[in-house]
Scaffold this motif. Structure first.
Motif, PDB file in Angstrom:
ATOM      1  N   TYR A 169     -29.638  25.886 -19.266  1.00  0.00           N
ATOM      2  CA  TYR A 169     -29.075  27.853 -19.516  1.00  0.00           C
ATOM      3  C   TYR A 169     -31.046  27.545 -20.213  1.00  0.00           C
ATOM      4  O   TYR A 169     -32.018  26.611 -21.216  1.00  0.00           O
ATOM      5  N   ARG A 170     -31.188  28.843 -19.695  1.00  0.00           N
ATOM      6  CA  ARG A 170     -32.870  29.687 -20.725  1.00  0.00           C
ATOM      7  C   ARG A 170     -32.695  31.259 -20.409  1.00  0.00           C
ATOM      8  O   ARG A 170     -31.934  31.480 -19.390  1.00  0.00           O
ATOM      9  N   HIS A 171     -32.395  32.002 -20.897  1.00  0.00           N
ATOM     10  CA  HIS A 171     -32.881  33.286 -20.844  1.00  0.00           C
ATOM     11  C   HIS A 171     -34.289  33.649 -20.201  1.00  0.00           C
ATOM     12  O   HIS A 171     -35.308  33.107 -20.426  1.00  0.00           O
ATOM     13  N   HIS A 172     -34.494  34.394 -19.203  1.00  0.00           N
ATOM     14  CA  HIS A 172     -35.197  34.878 -18.339  1.00  0.00           C
ATOM     15  C   HIS A 172     -35.536  36.020 -18.159  1.00  0.00           C
ATOM     16  O   HIS A 172     -34.720  36.774 -17.582  1.00  0.00           O
ATOM     17  N   PHE A 185     -23.551  30.617 -23.231  1.00  0.00           N
ATOM     18  CA  PHE A 185     -24.248  29.832 -22.540  1.00  0.00           C
ATOM     19  C   PHE A 185     -24.838  28.562 -23.466  1.00  0.00           C
ATOM     20  O   PHE A 185     -25.748  29.000 -23.261  1.00  0.00           O
ATOM     21  N   LYS A 201     -23.922  36.187 -26.311  1.00  0.00           N
ATOM     22  CA  LYS A 201     -24.421  35.166 -25.076  1.00  0.00           C
ATOM     23  C   LYS A 201     -24.753  33.605 -26.303  1.00  0.00           C
ATOM     24  O   LYS A 201     -24.470  32.242 -25.078  1.00  0.00           O
ATOM     25  N   ASP A 202     -24.945  33.496 -27.454  1.00  0.00           N
ATOM     26  CA  ASP A 202     -25.435  32.162 -27.677  1.00  0.00           C
ATOM     27  C   ASP A 202     -24.242  31.141 -27.689  1.00  0.00           C
ATOM     28  O   ASP A 202     -24.299  30.484 -27.638  1.00  0.00           O
ATOM     29  N   ASN A 221     -34.151  39.942 -18.485  1.00  0.00           N
ATOM     30  CA  ASN A 221     -32.779  40.673 -18.505  1.00  0.00           C
ATOM     31  C   ASN A 221     -31.892  39.712 -18.070  1.00  0.00           C
ATOM     32  O   ASN A 221     -30.739  40.169 -18.307  1.00  0.00           O
ATOM     33  N   GLU A 244     -29.709  35.988 -17.533  1.00  0.00           N
ATOM     34  CA  GLU A 244     -29.306  33.895 -18.524  1.00  0.00           C
ATOM     35  C   GLU A 244     -29.371  33.258 -17.065  1.00  0.00           C
ATOM     36  O   GLU A 244     -28.797  33.752 -15.825  1.00  0.00           O
ATOM     37  N   ILE A 281     -29.088  29.608 -15.523  1.00  0.00           N
ATOM     38  CA  ILE A 281     -28.327  28.438 -15.810  1.00  0.00           C
ATOM     39  C   ILE A 281     -27.875  27.077 -14.347  1.00  0.00           C
ATOM     40  O   ILE A 281     -28.598  28.262 -13.160  1.00  0.00           O
ATOM     41  N   ARG A 290     -28.684  33.279 -11.791  1.00  0.00           N
ATOM     42  CA  ARG A 290     -29.265  34.692 -12.172  1.00  0.00           C
ATOM     43  C   ARG A 290     -28.026  34.907 -12.376  1.00  0.00           C
ATOM     44  O   ARG A 290     -27.705  35.670 -12.105  1.00  0.00           O
ATOM     45  N   SER A 325     -26.152  40.040 -17.464  1.00  0.00           N
ATOM     46  CA  SER A 325     -24.725  39.554 -18.729  1.00  0.00           C
ATOM     47  C   SER A 325     -24.762  40.793 -20.237  1.00  0.00           C
ATOM     48  O   SER A 325     -25.916  40.500 -20.412  1.00  0.00           O
TER      49      SER A 325
END
Length: 85
Positions: free
Chosen positions: A53-56, A33, A29-30, A58, A60, A62, A21, A24
């Motif tokens: 990679y996934r956003h969860h 990551f 970010k796009d 707040n 990032e 990986i 986790r 950042s």
């Protein structure tokens, strides 16, 4: 000497499969990551490759290539993450 850009801090692990986790506030970010992107961790700038990679919330989230277990990534907890300029 190579220059690095700070992109975040590894604040914890997530689950048992070696996911980390990252907190950042990096603006792009796009473009950072992305699966296959090399990142550099800690003072020694250990090179790792983003596998998943996934956003969860707040964070990032990986998973890095070659890591499949929480015990393998615990050494990175609390370290800073960089990319090459």
């Amino acid at each position: 000497m190579e220059e690095y850009i700070y992109i975040g801090k590894i604040v914890n692990t997530h689950g048992i499969k070696g996911e980390i986790r990252i907190l950042s506030d990096f603006e792009k970010k796009d473009s950072v990551f992305v699966v296959g992107m090399p990142i550099y961790i800690g003072r020694k700038k250990e090179k790792e490759i983003i596998k998943i990679y996934r956003h969860h919330k707040n964070f990032e989230m990986i998973t890095m290539e070659g890591y499949n277990d929480i015990n393998e990534v615990l050494k990175y907890k609390g370290l800073y993450v960089y990319i090459k300029k």
